[in-house]
Design a protein around this motif. Structure first.
Motif, PDB file in Angstrom:
ATOM      1  N   LEU A 238      23.294  42.278  21.626  1.00 12.80           N
ATOM      2  CA  LEU A 238      23.881  41.007  21.201  1.00 12.80           C
ATOM      3  C   LEU A 238      22.813  40.092  20.628  1.00 12.80           C
ATOM      4  O   LEU A 238      23.019  39.434  19.593  1.00 12.80           O
ATOM      5  N   ALA A 239      21.647  40.039  21.273  1.00  9.79           N
ATOM      6  CA  ALA A 239      20.556  39.202  20.778  1.00  9.79           C
ATOM      7  C   ALA A 239      20.101  39.657  19.392  1.00  9.79           C
ATOM      8  O   ALA A 239      19.847  38.831  18.498  1.00  9.79           O
ATOM      9  N   GLU A 240      20.012  40.964  19.195  1.00 10.99           N
ATOM     10  CA  GLU A 240      19.614  41.495  17.884  1.00 10.99           C
ATOM     11  C   GLU A 240      20.655  41.147  16.830  1.00 10.99           C
ATOM     12  O   GLU A 240      20.321  40.790  15.690  1.00 10.99           O
ATOM     13  N   LEU A 244      19.916  38.896  13.478  1.00 17.12           N
ATOM     14  CA  LEU A 244      20.198  39.342  12.113  1.00 17.12           C
ATOM     15  C   LEU A 244      21.107  38.371  11.376  1.00 17.12           C
ATOM     16  O   LEU A 244      21.023  38.223  10.157  1.00 17.12           O
ATOM     17  N   ARG A 245      21.992  37.723  12.114  1.00 18.15           N
ATOM     18  CA  ARG A 245      22.891  36.740  11.506  1.00 18.15           C
ATOM     19  C   ARG A 245      22.201  35.384  11.301  1.00 18.15           C
ATOM     20  O   ARG A 245      22.752  34.502  10.639  1.00 18.15           O
ATOM     21  N   ASP A 263      18.669  35.966  32.030  1.00 16.90           N
ATOM     22  CA  ASP A 263      18.624  37.386  31.653  1.00 16.90           C
ATOM     23  C   ASP A 263      18.776  37.555  30.146  1.00 16.90           C
ATOM     24  O   ASP A 263      18.030  38.311  29.509  1.00 16.90           O
ATOM     25  N   PHE A 264      19.761  36.850  29.574  1.00 15.98           N
ATOM     26  CA  PHE A 264      19.952  36.934  28.126  1.00 15.98           C
ATOM     27  C   PHE A 264      18.761  36.326  27.396  1.00 15.98           C
ATOM     28  O   PHE A 264      18.305  36.871  26.378  1.00 15.98           O
ATOM     29  N   PHE A 265      18.254  35.204  27.891  1.00 15.40           N
ATOM     30  CA  PHE A 265      17.090  34.566  27.267  1.00 15.40           C
ATOM     31  C   PHE A 265      15.927  35.548  27.221  1.00 15.40           C
ATOM     32  O   PHE A 265      15.215  35.655  26.210  1.00 15.40           O
ATOM     33  N   VAL A 270      12.599  39.491  24.057  1.00 15.57           N
ATOM     34  CA  VAL A 270      12.205  40.875  23.765  1.00 15.57           C
ATOM     35  C   VAL A 270      12.457  41.182  22.289  1.00 15.57           C
ATOM     36  O   VAL A 270      11.616  41.768  21.594  1.00 15.57           O
ATOM     37  N   VAL A 271      13.620  40.760  21.804  1.00 14.18           N
ATOM     38  CA  VAL A 271      13.983  40.993  20.403  1.00 14.18           C
ATOM     39  C   VAL A 271      13.056  40.229  19.460  1.00 14.18           C
ATOM     40  O   VAL A 271      12.613  40.754  18.427  1.00 14.18           O
TER      41      VAL A 271
END
Length: 374
Positions: A238-240, A244-245, A263-265, A270-271
């Motif tokens: 989702l982060a990637e 890209l968007r 966790d998402f942060f 990482v991305v």
């Protein structure tokens, strides 16, 4: 064999209804294995010959009898599957003898009705589902999505999202499928926002600029909700997708930290930094300020954002370790204090104030509903 011989002579003069009944009886006898070997061979020849019967009712009777059997003659099934729609429908929808290649050919060459029949089979393989997602019409994709026996790959979900995400029925079916990847859900959120923004009614009520701003904010908030509903193993994808968007912005990352979505942060970092997941997780859990600032800089976050992010991380660490009880309202207030409190000026302060005000409203709304329910 003598019986079949008489049958073949008799059908030349029999009525359509009689031929249809006889064809069904012969087909049932064949698939039930009630005939001796020689008679079975003769029956197969007779069934093959009946494919040339001028009446579709005869062929339809055969299709009804043969369509669900694994013992039906393959050449007869193949011919019936390419017959008139009312005949082919029975075979396309049911026959276990049709291979994936056969079904993909039917999807490619068939009508919408044929595509829907394939999409609604008791089991649809990943390859057939991919063909429907790639070249099937919108209604066929809806049928596929509603079929719990369909094995749909993530790539196929993405193709249906790309091709038909602007259509309400497809969008509804996609969102209702628990297998839909998180990046597709985000794309559909954006598509819905774009559809609403372009609505003449919304344009007339709000004006283009205000509608654009409100819907952009709504999409951002919906994206935060989406993170909550997304499995941790999908966070990096989702982060990637957001990167890209161009949606993995500093303001969005600050919102995720303020809301405690650490966790998402971490996956987003990482991305953005291409550091290992283990290294980033270790820094977020126990890293000192110097190391964390270096990580944030590597992610492209401006120095001005570091202090509020570090303040939020420290609070959420204490919450995770059981040393503190706090929520978005308190965290966003302390982030704002880091910038100088309510009197702070600038875009960053405006962003943190909006996060804090949203938290205040949400908490007040929840309190009022709790009082009303008491």
């Amino acid at each position: 064999m003598i019986v079949v011989s008489h049958f073949l002579k008799w059908i030349c003069t029999a009525k359509v209804s009689e031929r249809a009944a006889a064809a069904a009886a012969l087909a049932h006898a064949y698939v039930n294995n009630t005939l001796p070997f020689e008679d079975r061979c003769a029956a197969e020849a007779a069934l093959t010959l009946l494919l040339d019967d001028p009446s579709s009712k005869v062929r339809q009777a055969m299709a009804e009898a043969l369509s669900m059997s694994r013992h039906a003659p393959v050449q007869v099934i193949a011919a019936l599957a390419a017959d008139q729609p009312e005949v082919a429908a029975l075979v396309v929808a049911r026959s276990p003898l049709l291979t994936d290649a056969d079904l993909i050919d039917r999807v490619a060459a068939g009508t919408l009705a044929t595509q829907k029949l394939v999409a609604d089979r008791p089991f649809v393989s990943m390859q057939v589902a991919a063909a429907i997602a790639e070249i099937g019409e919108a209604d066929a994709c809806v049928t596929l999505l509603k079929n719990c026996g369909a094995d749909i790959a993530s790539l196929s979900f993405r193709r249906m999202t790309e091709r038909f995400g602007h259509l309400g029925p497809v969008r509804e079916a996609l969102v209702g499928d628990v297998r839909l990847p998180a990046d597709c859900r985000h794309t559909l959120l954006v598509r819905l926002g774009e559809t609403l923004k372009g609505s003449p009614l919304v344009q007339a009520l709000m004006g283009a600029a205000r509608a654009d701003r409100l819907l952009r904010d709504a999409c951002t908030k919906a994206s935060l909700t989406l993170i909550e509903a997304t499995n941790a193993d999908e966070h990096e994808a989702l982060a990637e997708h957001l990167r890209l968007r161009g949606d993995l912005t500093a303001s969005f990352l600050i919102r995720t930290v303020a809301h405690g979505k650490i966790d998402f942060f971490g996956r987003a970092l990482v991305v953005l930094t291409r550091r290992s997941e283990q290294r980033v997780a270790s820094l977020l859990a126990a890293g000192n300020d110097v190391a964390l600032r270096a990580l944030l800089t590597s992610a492209g976050l401006a120095d001005a954002t570091h202090a509020i992010i570090l303040r939020a991380l420290r609070i959420w660490r204490e919450v995770a370790n059981g040393k503190r009880v706090a929520g978005v309202q308190e965290v966003s207030w302390l982030m704002l204090k880091e910038l100088g409190g309510q009197g702070a000026q600038g875009d960053l302060a405006t962003l943190v104030k909006s996060i804090h005000l949203d938290a205040l409203r949400e908490n007040a709304r929840g309190h009022a509903l709790a009082i009303a329910a008491a």
